[in-house]
Motif scaffolding. Structure first.
Motif, mmCIF file in Angstrom:
data_model
loop_
_atom_site.group_PDB
_atom_site.id
_atom_site.type_symbol
_atom_site.label_atom_id
_atom_site.label_comp_id
_atom_site.label_asym_id
_atom_site.label_seq_id
_atom_site.Cartn_x
_atom_site.Cartn_y
_atom_site.Cartn_z
ATOM 1 N N LEU A 81 0.704 -1.101 0.024
ATOM 2 C CA LEU A 81 -0.012 0.119 0.140
ATOM 3 C C LEU A 81 0.875 1.248 -0.045
ATOM 4 N N GLU A 82 2.023 1.184 0.886
ATOM 5 C CA GLU A 82 2.780 2.513 0.624
ATOM 6 C C GLU A 82 3.734 2.453 -0.473
ATOM 7 N N ARG A 83 3.935 1.537 -1.195
ATOM 8 C CA ARG A 83 4.791 1.336 -2.322
ATOM 9 C C ARG A 83 4.084 1.772 -3.693
ATOM 10 N N VAL A 84 2.750 1.561 -3.799
ATOM 11 C CA VAL A 84 2.001 1.436 -4.911
ATOM 12 C C VAL A 84 0.612 2.391 -4.559
ATOM 13 N N PRO A 85 0.346 3.686 -4.921
ATOM 14 C CA PRO A 85 -0.890 4.471 -4.660
ATOM 15 C C PRO A 85 -2.071 3.584 -5.286
ATOM 16 N N ASP A 86 -3.108 4.136 -4.965
ATOM 17 C CA ASP A 86 -4.325 3.458 -5.377
ATOM 18 C C ASP A 86 -4.648 3.439 -6.923
ATOM 19 N N GLU A 87 -4.170 4.924 -7.195
ATOM 20 C CA GLU A 87 -4.555 5.080 -8.772
ATOM 21 C C GLU A 87 -3.787 4.446 -9.793
ATOM 22 N N ARG A 88 -2.559 3.847 -9.323
ATOM 23 C CA ARG A 88 -1.576 3.306 -9.983
ATOM 24 C C ARG A 88 -1.491 1.683 -9.823
ATOM 25 N N SER A 118 -3.308 -0.665 -10.849
ATOM 26 C CA SER A 118 -3.538 -1.625 -11.819
ATOM 27 C C SER A 118 -2.711 -1.664 -12.974
ATOM 28 N N VAL A 119 -1.782 -0.869 -12.619
ATOM 29 C CA VAL A 119 -0.782 -0.687 -13.778
ATOM 30 C C VAL A 119 0.817 -1.019 -13.476
ATOM 31 N N ILE A 120 1.120 -0.760 -12.134
ATOM 32 C CA ILE A 120 2.434 -1.006 -11.623
ATOM 33 C C ILE A 120 2.258 -2.582 -10.940
ATOM 34 N N ALA A 121 3.434 -3.321 -11.492
ATOM 35 C CA ALA A 121 3.859 -4.609 -10.962
ATOM 36 C C ALA A 121 4.722 -4.530 -9.923
ATOM 37 N N THR A 122 4.515 -4.669 -8.468
ATOM 38 C CA THR A 122 5.591 -4.590 -7.727
ATOM 39 C C THR A 122 6.457 -5.973 -7.761
ATOM 40 N N VAL A 123 7.767 -5.706 -7.704
ATOM 41 C CA VAL A 123 8.996 -6.963 -7.904
ATOM 42 C C VAL A 123 9.269 -7.140 -6.355
ATOM 43 N N LEU A 124 8.758 -8.415 -6.085
ATOM 44 C CA LEU A 124 9.044 -8.941 -4.609
ATOM 45 C C LEU A 124 9.646 -10.232 -4.969
ATOM 46 N N GLU A 169 16.200 -8.352 -12.356
ATOM 47 C CA GLU A 169 15.657 -6.832 -12.124
ATOM 48 C C GLU A 169 15.745 -6.621 -10.617
ATOM 49 N N ARG A 170 15.709 -5.594 -10.310
ATOM 50 C CA ARG A 170 15.953 -4.979 -9.039
ATOM 51 C C ARG A 170 14.392 -5.233 -8.295
ATOM 52 N N ALA A 171 14.882 -5.434 -6.931
ATOM 53 C CA ALA A 171 13.304 -5.827 -6.102
ATOM 54 C C ALA A 171 12.979 -4.636 -5.619
ATOM 55 N N ASP A 172 11.582 -4.526 -5.569
ATOM 56 C CA ASP A 172 11.032 -3.391 -4.584
ATOM 57 C C ASP A 172 11.045 -3.851 -3.150
ATOM 58 N N ILE A 173 10.608 -4.997 -3.078
ATOM 59 C CA ILE A 173 10.365 -5.489 -1.759
ATOM 60 C C ILE A 173 11.121 -7.070 -1.456
ATOM 61 N N LEU A 174 12.023 -7.186 -0.488
ATOM 62 C CA LEU A 174 12.695 -8.263 -0.068
ATOM 63 C C LEU A 174 12.065 -8.750 1.053
ATOM 64 N N ARG A 204 22.290 -6.241 -2.755
ATOM 65 C CA ARG A 204 22.836 -5.792 -4.151
ATOM 66 C C ARG A 204 21.388 -5.635 -5.077
ATOM 67 N N PHE A 205 20.520 -6.428 -4.925
ATOM 68 C CA PHE A 205 19.668 -6.474 -5.979
ATOM 69 C C PHE A 205 18.312 -5.683 -5.523
ATOM 70 N N LEU A 206 18.366 -4.915 -4.339
ATOM 71 C CA LEU A 206 17.164 -4.213 -3.725
ATOM 72 C C LEU A 206 17.371 -2.834 -4.396
ATOM 73 N N GLU A 207 16.348 -2.295 -4.595
ATOM 74 C CA GLU A 207 16.195 -1.001 -5.064
ATOM 75 C C GLU A 207 16.577 0.015 -3.984
ATOM 76 N N LYS A 208 17.111 1.247 -4.131
ATOM 77 C CA LYS A 208 17.816 2.123 -3.079
ATOM 78 C C LYS A 208 16.759 2.465 -2.132
ATOM 79 N N ASP A 209 15.272 2.452 -2.816
ATOM 80 C CA ASP A 209 14.338 2.967 -1.639
ATOM 81 C C ASP A 209 13.531 1.585 -1.369
ATOM 82 N N GLY A 210 14.172 0.381 -1.557
ATOM 83 C CA GLY A 210 13.250 -0.823 -1.477
ATOM 84 C C GLY A 210 12.976 -0.903 -0.030
ATOM 85 N N ILE A 211 12.377 -2.206 0.113
ATOM 86 C CA ILE A 211 11.901 -2.331 1.545
ATOM 87 C C ILE A 211 12.273 -3.738 1.918
#
Length: 592
Positions: free
Chosen positions: A302-309, A311-317, A384-389, A412-419
């Motif tokens: 919920l923090e990573r992806v706002p409601d309006e996005r 249906s568009v953004i796929a979080t890499v976990l 690819e880099r991960a949004d959430i580990l 090393r494969f987590l985004e700089k602002d990753g969780i």
């Protein structure tokens, strides 16, 4: 009906009766156990009025002393299962300056012990001590012998609460209730126990301690309350029975853990050994753990992806150490709960577990969402880099299964602002009175094994002080993070109302923050109910250390790292000094 049978616990012996000496033990058993309400008999084996001639030493090779008879219809099974004996008479003076008195006492004591051994009685009360300090001195003289146990004599005036609690770590097998501690209500002439005594008995029942009601002194004023001249202790038994029946019901988890109480178990070494299917079976039953993970992942999405996005953004976990897929399932449930899209990489190095993981993915038609990776995370090149580990490398002491090293490698494969989930975890240490654990560690003979930190389901222990924090690790690792080589000095103050106590080792716990306010852990003051994956750790001391009320127990603890392994070292420097335990990881370590 005996209390031991009251709750379908056929083998329990919960409440016995102390009776005066009788040559006819069979009759005492018939009245009080076979046809009465008690589970066992506690009685002298020798006539208490007997006294030898003080002017000459006894010759016991052919002399018959006044013992309770064995040929009275009491079977071997009854002696062994229903009779606890005590040494008598009370005039035995093993320290007398009169040689004849001392020699006679030694001879009679020896023969009583041999007689009890011959009968195979269930237990033998040998001597009376007036304080914990005297008991401890006697125990140390006997080198902490495993067959040396305690029967507490409960008085009307109880010591402070902390002073009582130190006995919970001692080998207390019985508690003797003098009838004088029971009170009589003004109206109704009924007996009752003071509240503190009720709580103490309930706590002792929890430790499987037998309760003995003494028939030696039954107040005349209580005879009418007892309700029966043939059974003068019936009302007393009823009070103890009510305390037992009012306990919280035993949970299925407690039943399953019964036979693992206070048994040292080797800690997991996942970097060296692959887990077996039975380990996954046990861990996957922990619904509380996976629910906390699901909630933490939901909040991160919920923090990573706002409601309006959404249906568009796929979080890499990325699930690191995916096992048989419970964390993968929790992640997908979190995505469904929040309406977020996921692209999941499930990384697992155990080749056998990967087979089970792959079957789970295909059986649930998750192929388009989840990619199974058979690899050690330290060797994997992420596409690819991960949004959430997400990981589950937490051990009973937080970092003892190489979570810091594994997650630092995965960073090393987590985004700089990753969780990272978990985002941090802290280990805790607490001094224990635990002679049973000490004896088990000592029985391993050599130092290499007796100093090994183990997992244990703590039960018959006394926690002497609140726990204290040891090490904290945070993820993602910041540039200014401390190295994994760590040291901590801890000072535990013994409460002034505890009295003296023995420290046999330290319990290790952890608390973890999965994500922001989603927390769980095993530290006693904040522990998560029904979190069953982790047992506490036990760090033994080679030699127990005596601490006194108000004193400071100074402990030093290291987490050591070299190019091949990680290990802990620990020692005590006050009030007395101990050697450094597990020096250079000689008995217990984790391979990198």
């Amino acid at each position: 009906m005996p209390l031991g049978h009251a709750l379908d616990n056929r083998f329990a012996q919960l409440c016995g009766i102390e009776v005066p000496f009788s040559f006819d033990v069979k009759r005492a058993l018939d009245i009080n156990v076979r046809h009465g309400d008690f589970d066992f008999l506690f009685c002298p084996l020798m006539y208490t009025g007997y006294a030898p001639n003080k002017d000459k030493a006894l010759t016991l090779n052919r002399q018959l002393l006044p013992y309770a008879g064995v040929n009275t219809g009491v079977t071997y099974g009854q002696w062994a299962g229903l009779v606890f004996a005590k040494i008598s008479p009370t005039w035995l003076d093993l320290d007398s300056e009169d040689e004849n008195v001392r020699v006679n006492a030694e001879a009679i004591l020896k023969q009583q012990i041999e007689w009890a051994s011959y009968l195979s009685v269930k237990g033998l009360k040998n001597m009376e001590v007036d304080s914990w300090e005297t008991w401890n001195s006697f125990r140390m003289l006997c080198d902490h012998h495993s067959q040396l146990v305690v029967a507490l004599d409960i008085k009307r005036v109880l010591p402070p609460e902390n002073s009582l609690k130190r006995w919970f770590g001692e080998p207390v097998t019985a508690a003797i209730l003098d009838t004088e501690i029971f009170l009589t209500k003004a109206r109704g002439n009924t007996l009752y126990l003071p509240k503190r005594h009720q709580k103490l008995i309930a706590d002792l029942f929890h430790l499987d301690t037998r309760i003995v009601i003494s028939e030696i002194k039954v107040p005349t004023s209580a005879q009418s309350a007892a309700g029966s001249k043939s059974q003068p202790l019936l009302a007393y038994w009823s009070q103890v029975s009510n305390i037992y029946k009012q306990r919280d019901p035993v949970s299925e988890q407690e039943r399953s853990e019964f036979y693992t109480r206070d048994i040292l178990q080797p800690s997991l070494r996942p970097s060296r050994n692959y887990s077996h299917a039975i380990s996954y079976d046990d861990h996957e039953k922990d619904l509380v753990k996976y629910l906390h993970y699901e909630i933490a992942i939901s909040r991160a999405l919920l923090e990573r992806v706002p409601d309006e996005r959404a249906s568009v953004i796929a979080t890499v976990l990325v699930v690191v150490g995916a096992g048989r897929g419970r964390l993968v399932h929790a992640s997908l449930k979190a995505a469904e709960r929040t309406g977020r899209k996921l692209r999941v990489y499930a990384v697992e190095k155990n080749p056998q577990t990967v087979i089970a993981l792959d079957e789970l993915i295909r059986a649930n038609n998750w192929d388009n969402t989840v990619s199974v990776v058979s690899s050690d995370v330290r060797d994997w090149s992420a596409p690819e880099r991960a949004d959430i580990l997400v990981s589950d490398f937490l051990g009973s002491f937080g970092d003892n299964e190489l979570s810091p090293e594994s997650l630092d490698a995965a960073q090393r494969f987590l985004e700089k602002d990753g969780i990272s989930i978990p985002s941090s975890y802290t280990s805790f240490l607490q001094p224990l009175t635990a002679p049973k654990l000490y004896q088990e560690a000592k029985a391993r003979k050599d130092i290499l094994h007796s100093e090994s930190a183990c997992l244990v389901n703590l039960h018959n222990v006394a926690r002497l002080t609140p726990s204290q924090q040891v090490f904290t690790f945070s993820h993602p690792k910041c540039s200014d993070n401390q190295s994994n080589q760590r040291y901590q000095k801890l000072e535990f103050r013994i409460p002034t109302d505890t009295g003296s106590a023995m420290v046999h080792g330290f319990a290790g716990y952890f608390n973890a923050t999965l994500y922001k306010s989603v927390l769980f852990g095993t530290e006693p003051s904040t522990m998560t109910p029904n979190l069953n994956t982790w047992l506490p750790m036990f760090f033994p001391l080679r030699t127990p250390i005596c601490v006194h009320r108000g004193s400071i127990l100074e402990v030093h603890f290291w987490r050591c790292v070299d190019s091949r392994k990680v290990w802990y070292e620990w020692c005590v420097t006050s009030p007395s000094s101990s050697p450094i335990h597990n020096c250079n990881g000689r008995s217990c370590w984790m391979d990198l």
